[in-house]
Design an enzyme around this catalytic site. Structure first.
Site, PDB file in Angstrom:
ATOM      1  N   CYS A   1      -6.120  -7.317  -2.000  1.00  0.00           N
ATOM      2  CA  CYS A   1      -6.852  -8.545  -1.673  1.00  0.00           C
ATOM      3  C   CYS A   1      -6.879  -9.480  -2.891  1.00  0.00           C
ATOM      4  O   CYS A   1      -5.838  -9.945  -3.333  1.00  0.00           O
ATOM      5  CB  CYS A   1      -8.247  -8.199  -1.143  1.00  0.00           C
ATOM      6  SG  CYS A   1      -9.064  -9.607  -0.339  1.00  0.00           S
TER       7      CYS A   1
ATOM      8  N   HIS B   1      -6.682  -5.117   3.479  1.00  0.00           N
ATOM      9  CA  HIS B   1      -7.411  -3.985   2.917  1.00  0.00           C
ATOM     10  C   HIS B   1      -6.894  -2.694   3.558  1.00  0.00           C
ATOM     11  O   HIS B   1      -7.307  -2.358   4.670  1.00  0.00           O
ATOM     12  CB  HIS B   1      -8.916  -4.118   3.197  1.00  0.00           C
ATOM     13  CG  HIS B   1      -9.578  -5.174   2.386  1.00  0.00           C
ATOM     14  ND1 HIS B   1     -10.096  -4.939   1.137  1.00  0.00           N
ATOM     15  CD2 HIS B   1      -9.802  -6.483   2.641  1.00  0.00           C
ATOM     16  CE1 HIS B   1     -10.620  -6.049   0.659  1.00  0.00           C
ATOM     17  NE2 HIS B   1     -10.446  -7.004   1.545  1.00  0.00           N
TER      18      HIS B   1
ATOM     19  N   GLU C   1      -7.713   0.253   2.839  1.00  0.00           N
ATOM     20  CA  GLU C   1      -8.836   1.194   2.961  1.00  0.00           C
ATOM     21  C   GLU C   1      -9.711   0.895   4.179  1.00  0.00           C
ATOM     22  O   GLU C   1     -10.551   1.713   4.554  1.00  0.00           O
ATOM     23  CB  GLU C   1      -9.676   1.177   1.669  1.00  0.00           C
ATOM     24  CG  GLU C   1     -10.622   0.009   1.496  1.00  0.00           C
ATOM     25  CD  GLU C   1      -9.976  -1.279   1.019  1.00  0.00           C
ATOM     26  OE1 GLU C   1     -10.725  -2.231   0.722  1.00  0.00           O
ATOM     27  OE2 GLU C   1      -8.732  -1.368   0.950  1.00  0.00           O
TER      28      GLU C   1
END
Length: 197
Positions: A77, A179, A181
């Site tokens: 990001c 992202h 994650e």
């Protein structure tokens, strides 16, 4: 394998740490130059505003360290955006790893009016790197008001008003605007691929 998440006060570091843990590895949070240099893999996160994040990097001299790392480095990001030449956000000079300048989304796009920031899931396309080994085009999670245009270092792209770089790569440096994650099993596989580089 020693995995270090750079902890410079501008990252969504706990969710990344937990995502790495789910893959069966421990990741360490650090802003210590020796620890970062001696890691097998380095993750460079970022959430927030570009100029204040760069200020924190300069204060800890990480702005000098990061571009000279030789192991695989993954910017996520804002981390990816800071690895670019610069950003329109705060008229910020970046680390100059990726040869592209980050632009601000504007509401009127070639495909009509868009909402800013882009928040949510978007399809990632035109995959071209070992980061996506064994993966097809799929959906990833994004939250951003700024984007890196398509460039020679683009290894995946999304469309939101404009086609833009969803991921970048130059040598041992990788970046994702999305992202991983927060992108479910697909994102977990991207992290797994990064750790296998």
């Amino acid at each position: 394998m020693k995995i270090v998440i750079i902890n410079y006060g501008a990252g969504n570091i706990q969710s990344i740490k937990f995502a790495i843990k789910r893959l069966g590895y421990d990741a360490f949070l650090s802003n210590d130059a020796d620890e970062i240099q001696n890691a097998d893999k380095v993750i460079f996160p970022g959430v927030g505003e570009a100029s204040s994040a760069m200020k924190k990097l300069r204060e800890s001299q990480l702005d000098q360290l990061i571009p000279n790392l030789t192991q695989p480095v993954l910017g996520i990001c804002l981390g990816m955006q800071l690895m670019c030449n610069g950003s329109e956000e705060g008229n910020t000079n970046g680390l100059g790893i990726f040869d592209v300048d980050v632009k601000r989304f504007v509401p009127q796009s070639p495909t009509g009016t868009i909402k800013i920031p882009q928040i949510g899931w978007n399809k990632i396309e035109h995959l071209g790197s070992d980061l996506f080994m064994g993966l097809q085009e799929d959906y990833v999670y994004l939250v951003h008001s700024f984007y890196a245009p398509l460039c020679k270092e683009t290894i995946a792209q999304c469309t939101y008003g404009w086609d833009y770089s969803a991921a970048l790569q130059k040598d041992n440096f990788y970046g994702t605007q999305f992202h991983p994650e927060k992108s479910g099993d697909y994102g977990a596989n991207i992290l797994r691929n990064f750790l296998a580089l």
